[in-house]
Design a protein around this motif. Sequence first.
Motif, short mmCIF file in Angstrom:
data_model
loop_
_atom_site.label_atom_id
_atom_site.label_comp_id
_atom_site.label_asym_id
_atom_site.label_seq_id
_atom_site.Cartn_x
_atom_site.Cartn_y
_atom_site.Cartn_z
N LYS A 154 20.54 40.63 1.33
CA LYS A 154 21.17 41.33 2.46
C LYS A 154 22.67 41.14 2.38
O LYS A 154 23.24 40.33 3.11
CB LYS A 154 20.66 40.75 3.78
CG LYS A 154 19.19 40.96 4.03
CD LYS A 154 18.86 40.34 5.37
CE LYS A 154 17.38 40.36 5.68
NZ LYS A 154 17.11 39.64 6.93
N PRO A 155 23.30 41.85 1.48
CA PRO A 155 24.74 41.65 1.30
C PRO A 155 25.51 42.08 2.55
O PRO A 155 25.04 42.90 3.32
CB PRO A 155 25.06 42.55 0.12
CG PRO A 155 24.00 43.60 0.13
CD PRO A 155 22.78 42.95 0.69
N ARG A 156 26.68 41.49 2.67
CA ARG A 156 27.53 41.90 3.79
C ARG A 156 27.94 43.35 3.64
O ARG A 156 28.12 43.85 2.55
CB ARG A 156 28.81 41.05 3.82
CG ARG A 156 28.62 39.67 4.33
CD ARG A 156 29.96 39.02 4.60
NE ARG A 156 30.65 39.64 5.70
CZ ARG A 156 30.32 39.48 6.98
NH1 ARG A 156 29.31 38.74 7.31
NH2 ARG A 156 31.00 40.08 7.94
N LYS A 157 28.10 44.01 4.75
CA LYS A 157 28.59 45.39 4.71
C LYS A 157 29.80 45.47 5.62
O LYS A 157 29.78 46.12 6.66
CB LYS A 157 27.50 46.35 5.21
CG LYS A 157 26.31 46.45 4.28
CD LYS A 157 25.41 47.59 4.69
CE LYS A 157 24.29 47.78 3.69
NZ LYS A 157 23.37 48.86 4.10
N ASP A 158 30.82 44.76 5.26
CA ASP A 158 31.98 44.75 6.15
C ASP A 158 33.16 45.53 5.57
O ASP A 158 34.12 45.79 6.27
CB ASP A 158 32.40 43.32 6.47
CG ASP A 158 32.52 42.45 5.22
OD1 ASP A 158 32.20 42.95 4.12
OD2 ASP A 158 32.92 41.30 5.34
#
Length: 551
Positions: A416-420
């Motif tokens: 669940k990689p960051r999506k920032d």
Amino acid sequence: MDYKDLANLIFPEAKDISYYEEKYPERNLKEGAIVTRIAPSPTGFIHIGGLYQGLIAKKLAKQTEGVFFIRIEDTDQKRLIENGITEIIESMDKFGMNPDEGMINETESKGAYGPYRQSLRKEIYQAYAKYLIEQGKAYPCFCTPEELDSIRQKQEQAKIRPGYYGVWAKCRNLTVEEMAEKIKAGENYIIRFKSPGREDRKIKHHDLIKGNVDFPENDQDIVIIKGDGLPTYHFAHVVDDHLMRTTHVIRGDEWLSSVPLHLQLFHEMGFKPPKYAHIAPIMKNDNGNKRKLSKRKDPEAAVSYYVEMGIPKEAVTEYLLNIANSNFENWRRANKDASIDDFKLEISKMSVSGALFDMVKLLDVGKTVISKFTAEEVYEMAVEWAKEYDKNLADTLENNKEYALKVFGIERGNKKPRKDIAKWSDVRENISYMYDEMFDSQKQNYDYQVINDKEEINKILNLYINEYYDENDDKQTWFDKIKELSGRLGYAKEVKEFKENPDKYKAHVGDVSTVLRVALTARTNTPDMYEIMQILGKDRIKARFEKAIGI
RNA sequence: GGCCCCGUGGUCAAGAGGUUAAGACAUCGCCCUUUCACGGCGGAGACAUGGGUUCGAUUCCCGUCGGGGUCACCA
């Protein structure tokens, strides 16, 4: 005096068309291969709609092992701008849209069907115009702009269809002798197509996108060669796409209503017409009205806008593909890591009407696309963007690549990689607190939320850094210690516990964490604090706390 | 105005003569043992309108309304 003499009088130098027919033979491609093109005018930056059309055209050609080429439509000498061709080619390149043939810079091209620049094809158009004149299918017209104007006014007053046709086409009925005489007398003229059409008859057209469309036949004697000797779009389209052996014309649907004319021209020239796919434009909501994205009013109409914002080309491409074929999203979900090239675009699935441009959705695609990049890729692309648009950021990143990779690696690469990060221009704000020089050069605003007492904050920070924090702790130990500290100072160790008995505690572990987070980064929202602390290291954590307390 | 195209939630959109009318973005709520992001679960939200055809129409036909395109020696 006959048509042939007239043709020779007008274009004495023009070659016989058989010369060109032989020079540009049918392409030797496999069955079903599609030949498409993008045909921009060098009148300024590329429009997002142009990129969209190019993407569709290129994909269709690629999918069928065909050819995708670029032809520069520079027949309107008044509208040309300096370096227009270079600008187009460079921005296409930035979005991975390199054509197989066509112009490669302002003057050079590749491919065997050139020139790929219309102003260089003047003699070709004239040869074909001559060919039409010889057959009595085109003629010189001596009407001045003023005359044409007055014709139109009469038509408007009489509320009849405007244009140069039927009885209004004064010059079409001149005798060959009269025409020759006027030419010899030095009168100005242009060349018109002598339309055989009748407005009361219908033609059927099957468009690859719009489906079956009926139109009245064309009966306008349109201009094919202008006063400067160059062709109009209509004539150039027919000659070029025939000679360049285009099989599918992918273009904006503003051309749909010209189809009867184009089909008629192909027919009268004796050419096989291409298949047409008229693409609906990308629209914008303007105070409740839909309108095409406009170069003048909308910055996002220019592809350069996306480059400047640092929206990755993959995101723009995916967004556009999604507008083209809405099943793209499903395909993408099912094939998370597949290359875009593996998606099979189906032209029949394209929408008939124009979609409203949605920046929010584009940015969402951008987030997802970037979240799938490795830290190394993020680094490379961010630096590349920053070199152009944020020099200082580029320097910071390049100064210590290893460190930058750690920063970009926070919560990246897992399931669940960051999506920032949605675009490269977000990067600075996203990582500035990981760099002391950026952090210290900005005025920071410390908002500790629930726990506001300065003494208390000092106590938490001091106790934590002196008695609890250990760089060698694993994440669980690290967090257990924060809980321990919380309990010691009268805060609930568990949020749930606090919610059940709010009166028993001063606040909860989350609020204590917030104090640490804010002191550390001056913001309430950050990625995983454990990883941040690991990267910063104890000394810098301590320095941050001291800075926070000092304010 | 003539001609042509289009009209499913806020947006992009599947869809079929009979469906609980998908999905994505956005939005709201809950959950994910610290925030945000991510993720999970759930909620709200649509067939422009009037007539016809039909046992039945959002789907087919016609009108209306609305939107878009086009009518240059510009592309």
